[in-house]
Design a protein around this motif. Structure first.
Motif, PDB file in Angstrom:
ATOM      1  N   MET A   1      42.106  48.232  44.652  1.00  0.00           N
ATOM      2  CA  MET A   1      42.415  46.774  44.404  1.00  0.00           C
ATOM      3  C   MET A   1      43.119  45.861  45.189  1.00  0.00           C
ATOM      4  SD  MET A   1      44.698  46.340  40.283  1.00  0.00           S
ATOM      5  CE  MET A   1      45.739  46.855  41.381  1.00  0.00           C
ATOM      6  N   GLU A   2      43.281  44.784  44.996  1.00  0.00           N
ATOM      7  CA  GLU A   2      43.805  44.082  46.384  1.00  0.00           C
ATOM      8  C   GLU A   2      44.840  42.825  45.606  1.00  0.00           C
ATOM      9  OE1 GLU A   2      41.268  42.517  49.360  1.00  0.00           O
ATOM     10  OE2 GLU A   2      40.291  43.565  49.476  1.00  0.00           O
ATOM     11  N   ALA A   3      45.897  42.582  45.884  1.00  0.00           N
ATOM     12  CA  ALA A   3      46.295  41.183  45.374  1.00  0.00           C
ATOM     13  C   ALA A   3      45.450  40.280  45.146  1.00  0.00           C
ATOM     14  CB  ALA A   3      47.034  40.721  45.787  1.00  0.00           C
ATOM     15  N   ALA A   4      44.379  39.836  45.708  1.00  0.00           N
ATOM     16  CA  ALA A   4      43.731  38.849  45.002  1.00  0.00           C
ATOM     17  C   ALA A   4      42.738  39.033  43.455  1.00  0.00           C
ATOM     18  CB  ALA A   4      42.081  38.356  45.631  1.00  0.00           C
ATOM     19  N   HIS A   5      43.126  40.316  43.409  1.00  0.00           N
ATOM     20  CA  HIS A   5      42.745  40.968  41.631  1.00  0.00           C
ATOM     21  C   HIS A   5      43.087  40.424  40.751  1.00  0.00           C
ATOM     22  CE1 HIS A   5      39.377  43.726  44.621  1.00  0.00           C
ATOM     23  NE2 HIS A   5      38.877  42.669  43.714  1.00  0.00           N
ATOM     24  N   LEU A   6      44.316  40.592  41.466  1.00  0.00           N
ATOM     25  CA  LEU A   6      45.348  40.627  40.433  1.00  0.00           C
ATOM     26  C   LEU A   6      45.747  39.154  39.910  1.00  0.00           C
ATOM     27  CD1 LEU A   6      48.451  42.951  41.620  1.00  0.00           C
ATOM     28  CD2 LEU A   6      47.169  42.772  38.569  1.00  0.00           C
ATOM     29  N   ILE A   7      45.947  37.797  41.360  1.00  0.00           N
ATOM     30  CA  ILE A   7      45.533  36.774  41.108  1.00  0.00           C
ATOM     31  C   ILE A   7      44.548  36.112  40.107  1.00  0.00           C
ATOM     32  CG2 ILE A   7      45.843  34.367  42.310  1.00  0.00           C
ATOM     33  CD1 ILE A   7      47.287  36.269  44.787  1.00  0.00           C
ATOM     34  N   ALA A   8      43.090  36.357  40.648  1.00  0.00           N
ATOM     35  CA  ALA A   8      42.165  35.934  39.574  1.00  0.00           C
ATOM     36  C   ALA A   8      42.468  36.677  38.285  1.00  0.00           C
ATOM     37  CB  ALA A   8      40.976  36.985  39.885  1.00  0.00           C
ATOM     38  N   PHE A   9      42.603  37.768  38.004  1.00  0.00           N
ATOM     39  CA  PHE A   9      43.362  38.334  36.458  1.00  0.00           C
ATOM     40  C   PHE A   9      44.206  37.027  36.260  1.00  0.00           C
ATOM     41  CE2 PHE A   9      45.972  41.410  33.599  1.00  0.00           C
ATOM     42  CZ  PHE A   9      44.800  41.336  32.554  1.00  0.00           C
ATOM     43  N   ASN A  10      45.496  37.162  36.772  1.00  0.00           N
ATOM     44  CA  ASN A  10      46.548  36.197  35.988  1.00  0.00           C
ATOM     45  C   ASN A  10      45.926  35.379  35.199  1.00  0.00           C
ATOM     46  OD1 ASN A  10      48.049  38.657  36.420  1.00  0.00           O
ATOM     47  ND2 ASN A  10      49.021  37.631  37.946  1.00  0.00           N
ATOM     48  N   LEU A  11      44.891  34.530  36.507  1.00  0.00           N
ATOM     49  CA  LEU A  11      44.789  32.334  36.202  1.00  0.00           C
ATOM     50  C   LEU A  11      43.350  32.967  35.018  1.00  0.00           C
ATOM     51  CD1 LEU A  11      43.839  32.204  39.952  1.00  0.00           C
ATOM     52  CD2 LEU A  11      45.729  30.871  38.603  1.00  0.00           C
ATOM     53  N   THR A  12      43.241  34.338  35.084  1.00  0.00           N
ATOM     54  CA  THR A  12      42.065  33.762  33.477  1.00  0.00           C
ATOM     55  C   THR A  12      42.882  34.162  32.711  1.00  0.00           C
ATOM     56  OG1 THR A  12      40.115  34.936  34.408  1.00  0.00           O
ATOM     57  CG2 THR A  12      40.580  35.373  32.364  1.00  0.00           C
ATOM     58  N   LEU A  13      43.758  34.951  32.384  1.00  0.00           N
ATOM     59  CA  LEU A  13      44.955  35.406  31.181  1.00  0.00           C
ATOM     60  C   LEU A  13      45.517  34.115  30.864  1.00  0.00           C
ATOM     61  CD1 LEU A  13      46.059  37.034  29.465  1.00  0.00           C
ATOM     62  CD2 LEU A  13      47.837  37.955  31.387  1.00  0.00           C
ATOM     63  N   LEU A  14      46.599  33.428  32.140  1.00  0.00           N
ATOM     64  CA  LEU A  14      46.714  32.056  31.909  1.00  0.00           C
ATOM     65  C   LEU A  14      45.794  30.661  31.157  1.00  0.00           C
ATOM     66  CD1 LEU A  14      49.038  31.492  34.349  1.00  0.00           C
ATOM     67  CD2 LEU A  14      49.516  31.653  32.348  1.00  0.00           C
ATOM     68  N   ALA A  15      44.860  31.225  31.711  1.00  0.00           N
ATOM     69  CA  ALA A  15      43.991  30.135  30.759  1.00  0.00           C
ATOM     70  C   ALA A  15      43.019  29.913  29.093  1.00  0.00           C
ATOM     71  CB  ALA A  15      42.492  30.485  32.007  1.00  0.00           C
ATOM     72  N   ALA A  16      43.148  32.003  29.115  1.00  0.00           N
ATOM     73  CA  ALA A  16      43.081  32.213  28.316  1.00  0.00           C
ATOM     74  C   ALA A  16      44.011  31.479  27.115  1.00  0.00           C
ATOM     75  CB  ALA A  16      42.696  33.638  28.011  1.00  0.00           C
ATOM     76  N   MET A  17      45.434  32.130  27.433  1.00  0.00           N
ATOM     77  CA  MET A  17      46.689  31.698  26.378  1.00  0.00           C
ATOM     78  C   MET A  17      46.330  30.852  26.578  1.00  0.00           C
ATOM     79  SD  MET A  17      48.753  34.546  28.788  1.00  0.00           S
ATOM     80  CE  MET A  17      50.557  33.768  27.318  1.00  0.00           C
ATOM     81  N   ALA A  18      46.267  29.479  26.939  1.00  0.00           N
ATOM     82  CA  ALA A  18      46.638  27.980  27.045  1.00  0.00           C
ATOM     83  C   ALA A  18      45.396  27.755  26.117  1.00  0.00           C
ATOM     84  CB  ALA A  18      46.317  27.168  28.217  1.00  0.00           C
ATOM     85  N   SER A  19      44.549  28.048  25.130  1.00  0.00           N
ATOM     86  CA  SER A  19      43.757  27.587  24.431  1.00  0.00           C
ATOM     87  C   SER A  19      44.282  27.856  22.987  1.00  0.00           C
ATOM     88  CB  SER A  19      42.046  28.295  24.411  1.00  0.00           C
ATOM     89  OG  SER A  19      42.284  29.256  24.039  1.00  0.00           O
ATOM     90  N   PRO A  20      44.531  26.892  22.098  1.00  0.00           N
ATOM     91  CA  PRO A  20      44.803  27.104  20.633  1.00  0.00           C
ATOM     92  C   PRO A  20      44.077  28.453  19.816  1.00  0.00           C
ATOM     93  CG  PRO A  20      44.278  24.862  21.087  1.00  0.00           C
ATOM     94  CD  PRO A  20      43.309  25.685  21.839  1.00  0.00           C
ATOM     95  N   GLY A  21      44.812  28.982  19.472  1.00  0.00           N
ATOM     96  CA  GLY A  21      44.504  30.789  18.829  1.00  0.00           C
ATOM     97  C   GLY A  21      45.536  31.150  18.105  1.00  0.00           C
TER      98      GLY A  21
END
Length: 202
Positions: A1-21
């Motif tokens: 696992m590399e840092a790029a994997h965590l960065i991609a995961f965090n960006l996906t997570l933040l995008a999901a959190m920003a959507s109303p729910g």
């Protein structure tokens, strides 16, 4: 696992959190009604359960649901009914003045409410499993899995805390009080629709 994997995961997570729910709506309402401490406690509960779903996905709960569909259906029905119950209470109390409404929950109960709302949506573990499969390589070790869960927890807690700090100002509270009936009923409609969709979704 590399840092790029965590960065991609965090960006996906933040995008999901920003959507109303339901999680975002609960954090906003807890802050505007109960204040900063209750908003943060609610956000900590939401983030804890979201990270727990990721941990369970890493342990293979998604596969378990696939092997035993009845367990997934049972959790989904219970979660849908819980979300619809919350929506009913919000709609019922929408026109009640804030001073006449029940007082804010104690902080430990606000934390548990946050956990309950994210626990009510077992589809979260399916989402987490899908994201993990796409982003991370196979054969992750125990330490790497623990790092992913800890990273998820920190992102969730930080994002909700920043949201609460932004909303816990007097102008934000005054604006909510002016629009309380409308905003509460919009939130109730969204939560109810999400619960109904979760109940009917095949």
């Amino acid at each position: 696992m590399e840092a790029a994997h965590l960065i991609a995961f965090n960006l996906t997570l933040l995008a999901a959190m920003a959507s109303p729910g339901p999680a975002m709506l609960l954090a906003i309402r807890a802050t505007l009604i109960g204040g900063r401490a209750h908003g943060i406690a609610t956000g900590l509960g939401l983030g804890t359960m979201a990270a727990a779903w990721t941990g369970l996905a890493l342990l293979g709960l998604g596969t378990l649901f696939a092997l035993f569909p009845w367990a997934y259906v049972a959790m989904k029905i219970a979660g849908a009914l819980y979300l619809m119950w919350i929506a009913f209470g919000m709609w019922r109390d929408a026109r009640m003045p804030l001073t006449a409404a029940p007082g804010p929950l104690p902080r430990h109960r606000a934390f548990l409410t946050g956990i309950s709302v994210n626990l009510a949506n077992p589809k979260s573990v399916i989402f987490a499993a899908s994201v993990l499969i796409v982003i991370f390589p196979t054969g992750l070790g125990a330490a790497e899995k623990a790092l992913i869960v800890a990273n998820h927890l920190i992102i969730e807690w930080t994002a909700y805390t920043l949201l609460v700090l932004a909303l816990s100002t007097r102008p934000a509270r005054d604006g909510y009080l002016r629009l309380k009936p409308l905003l509460d009923r919009i939130a109730a409609a969204v939560l109810g629709a999400l619960g109904l969709r979760l109940l009917l979704d095949r």
